[in-house]
Design an enzyme around this catalytic site. Structure first.
Site, PDB file in Angstrom:
ATOM      1  N   GLY A   5       3.479   6.924   8.191  1.00 26.96           N
ATOM      2  CA  GLY A   5       4.546   6.837   7.889  1.00 26.96           C
ATOM      3  C   GLY A   5       5.429   5.461   8.342  1.00 26.96           C
ATOM      4  O   GLY A   5       6.456   5.894   7.542  1.00 26.96           O
ATOM      5  N   ASN A   6       5.073   4.772   9.172  1.00 28.00           N
ATOM      6  CA  ASN A   6       5.580   3.910   9.612  1.00 28.00           C
ATOM      7  C   ASN A   6       6.155   2.476   8.682  1.00 28.00           C
ATOM      8  O   ASN A   6       6.333   1.645   8.569  1.00 28.00           O
ATOM      9  CB  ASN A   6       5.614   3.842  11.555  1.00 28.00           C
ATOM     10  N   SER A   7       4.418   2.506   7.860  1.00 33.00           N
ATOM     11  CA  SER A   7       4.042   1.274   7.089  1.00 33.00           C
ATOM     12  C   SER A   7       5.742   1.183   5.826  1.00 33.00           C
ATOM     13  O   SER A   7       5.767   1.729   5.405  1.00 33.00           O
ATOM     14  CB  SER A   7       3.408   1.628   6.595  1.00 33.00           C
ATOM     15  N   HIS A  20       0.457  -1.350  -0.352  1.00 32.28           N
ATOM     16  CA  HIS A  20      -0.028  -0.165  -0.290  1.00 32.28           C
ATOM     17  C   HIS A  20       0.857   1.323  -0.107  1.00 32.28           C
ATOM     18  O   HIS A  20       0.292   2.301  -0.246  1.00 32.28           O
ATOM     19  CB  HIS A  20      -0.948   0.212   1.212  1.00 32.28           C
ATOM     20  N   ILE A  67     -12.199 -25.984  -2.773  1.00 27.39           N
ATOM     21  CA  ILE A  67     -13.443 -25.862  -1.689  1.00 27.39           C
ATOM     22  C   ILE A  67     -14.225 -25.190  -1.781  1.00 27.39           C
ATOM     23  O   ILE A  67     -13.640 -24.111  -1.482  1.00 27.39           O
ATOM     24  CB  ILE A  67     -13.171 -26.575  -0.737  1.00 27.39           C
ATOM     25  N   ASP A  71       0.437  -7.626   1.803  1.00 27.50           N
ATOM     26  CA  ASP A  71       0.730  -6.479   1.795  1.00 27.50           C
ATOM     27  C   ASP A  71       2.115  -6.286   1.842  1.00 27.50           C
ATOM     28  O   ASP A  71       2.827  -5.074   2.639  1.00 27.50           O
ATOM     29  CB  ASP A  71       0.413  -5.666   2.959  1.00 27.50           C
ATOM     30  N   THR A  89       3.148  -2.504   9.375  1.00 24.98           N
ATOM     31  CA  THR A  89       2.261  -2.295   8.352  1.00 24.98           C
ATOM     32  C   THR A  89       1.004  -1.642   9.462  1.00 24.98           C
ATOM     33  O   THR A  89       0.461  -0.861   8.271  1.00 24.98           O
ATOM     34  CB  THR A  89       1.720  -3.998   7.377  1.00 24.98           C
ATOM     35  N   ALA A  90       0.211  -1.379  10.002  1.00 28.05           N
ATOM     36  CA  ALA A  90      -0.838  -1.126  10.438  1.00 28.05           C
ATOM     37  C   ALA A  90      -0.644  -1.064  12.038  1.00 28.05           C
ATOM     38  O   ALA A  90      -0.031  -1.489  12.232  1.00 28.05           O
ATOM     39  CB  ALA A  90      -2.077  -1.634   9.847  1.00 28.05           C
TER      40      ALA A  90
END
Length: 484
Positions: free
Chosen positions: A236-238, A134, A298, A164, A254-255
């Site tokens: 911004g740390n992502s 992202h 399945i 991600d 990530t989040a």
């Protein structure tokens, strides 16, 4: 002759005042000294209170003194980069209306959308950088800034929206990379440090502990096996690094979760992609640019109390199998309609989403052990996961769909309660286009019934219906399209 005695008397008074003042001062000092000496117990006679045990950072790691995180961070921070992405978009005063956009093309304007994130160098020799999908999604241009100030253009290698994870390459000398730890060994309570570029203010370090492992119940995200931490992870740390006290990479930030939105800041609920999962995705992206996942083949539904009672189950959890695709891993393993999967590789399966999430994290040809309930009795089966097609041509399924390409829904969309298949492309003037299909439509059901994913959609065309209609979700609305 008379003698004036006033100066002498004044001198005597002055001497007396000085003497009294000195005496008063000395007396105060003496009184204080006496009180402190005789009334205060001697320090040697004081019995120290019992020591209290408090939580603190360890003072040593592997026998080496570590009174500060600074020595470790001096090795880590050069491997964490800032990621700057730019995307060129065309905007029109008529919004997304295709008719007016075609009628008045000169009224559209180009706008540059910019975003900031973080990344981690994981291979210095090849210049490989991990970040979040992202962070660079849809970007036309991506650059990274090293901790020493060098700004470099990044080459996009590939990304996987469902986990991600994205991979880039940079070319530069004297790069520093982080070693990857075995994230499966992380335990709740382990100390961790997050490094990134929050809010674009510059490289920042925050610390905390591992709050939980194996988190997989977050809405709006893809396949999940997150590390949860109370180390601050802000916008911004992502894509930044989550490291252990040895300076090894244990996760990709990530989040963060905040009911008031990300702009409200950190509340101690941060999530990171485990290093083992990120490394697996990275290897596949670096080898071929795409990620191949194993699947059972399945369709399932959640086990409700009513279903549990009908199937003779003691507990109402698990994923009940409603369809087994021909030639699938499930068919080869002997799974049947009506079986209930309650665990996979020892992990409890609470519902259909949990089983789907488990499969999404497994590579092709993975061997899995399934705990099943059949007719109310326990059964254990082994299966080797096979790859399911991620997209298919409409013309291969039915001539009335010629010109359309169908694909699996993004997992983030599924976690919002949507099921079906995505119309990925529609060729202009094709039969599918004349029948009203558009790129971005979600096909929910059809003449042949409902289907949960692309495998079910493909299987439903085993017997081509004489009349074909599709139920389509478009811009928040549902409608039926006849295919002629």
């Amino acid at each position: 002759m008379t003698t004036d005695r006033r100066p002498a008397r004044r001198r005597a008074k002055t001497s007396l005042l000085l003497a009294l003042t000195a005496a008063a001062a000395f007396g105060g000092f003496a009184a204080t000294w006496v009180r402190e000496t005789f009334q205060t117990p001697a320090l040697a006679a004081t019995v120290p209170p019992p020591a209290t045990t408090v939580a603190a950072l360890p003072v040593a790691v592997e026998g080496q003194p570590l009174p500060s995180l600074a020595p470790m961070l001096r090795k880590v921070t050069p491997a964490v980069v800032s990621v700057h992405s730019k995307q060129r978009v065309r905007v029109s005063p008529f919004g997304n209306d295709p008719f007016f956009r075609r009628m008045f093309p000169d009224m559209t304007q180009e706008r540059i959308n910019e975003s900031l994130g973080s990344g981690v160098i994981v291979d210095a020799a090849r210049g490989l950088v991990l970040t979040n999908h992202h962070v660079i999604e849809g970007a036309d241009d991506v650059s990274v800034t090293l901790s020493d100030g060098r700004e470099l253009r990044a080459e996009f290698i590939g990304s996987d929206p469902d986990t991600d994870v994205a991979l880039m390459r940079i070319k530069a000398d004297k790069l520093t990379a982080l070693a990857l730890a075995n994230s499966d060994q992380l335990q709740v309570g382990d100390f961790v440090v997050a490094v990134g570029n929050p809010f674009g203010v510059g490289q920042t370090v925050t610390s905390g502990i591992v709050s939980a492992v194996g988190r997989s119940n977050l809405p709006g995200l893809g396949f999940q096996n997150f590390i949860q931490t109370d180390a601050s992870i802000n916008p911004g740390n992502s894509g930044g690094a989550l490291v252990n006290l040895r300076g090894e990479l244990v996760g990709i930030n990530t989040a963060s979760f905040n009911p008031r939105g990300s702009a409200a800041g950190n509340i101690g609920l941060g999530f990171a992609i485990p290093a083992n999962l990120a490394a697996s995705i990275m290897r596949q992206l670096n080898d071929g640019g795409t990620v191949r996942r194993g699947a059972l083949g399945i369709e399932t539904q959640d086990v409700t109390p009513q279903i549990a009672q009908g199937l003779g189950l003691d507990q109402s959890y698990g994923a009940a199998i409603t369809r087994v695709y021909p030639g699938s891993a499930a068919a080869a393993a002997g799974l049947r309609v009506g079986d209930v999967v309650v665990a996979a590789n020892g992990q409890r399966v609470d519902n259909s989403a949990a089983l789907r999430n488990f499969q999404g994290l497994q590579p092709v040809n993975s061997k899995v052990t399934l705990d099943v309930r059949r007719d109310g009795k326990p059964l254990q089966l082994s299966a080797t996961l096979r790859e399911q097609p991620r997209e298919t041509s409409g013309g291969d399924l039915d001539p009335r769909l010629a010109g359309a390409k169908f694909a699996e829904l993004p997992e983030s969309l599924r976690r919002q309660g949507v099921s079906g298949v995505l119309v990925e492309e529609v060729e202009r003037n094709s039969r599918a286009a004349r029948n009203g299909l558009r790129k971005g439509d979600v096909v929910l059901a059809g003449t042949m019934g409902e289907f949960g994913d692309l495998g079910g959609f493909r299987a439903s065309f085993g017997d081509r219906p004489q009349e074909l209609w599709l139920r389509v979700w478009r811009n928040g609305r549902q409608g039926d399209l006849p295919m002629r």
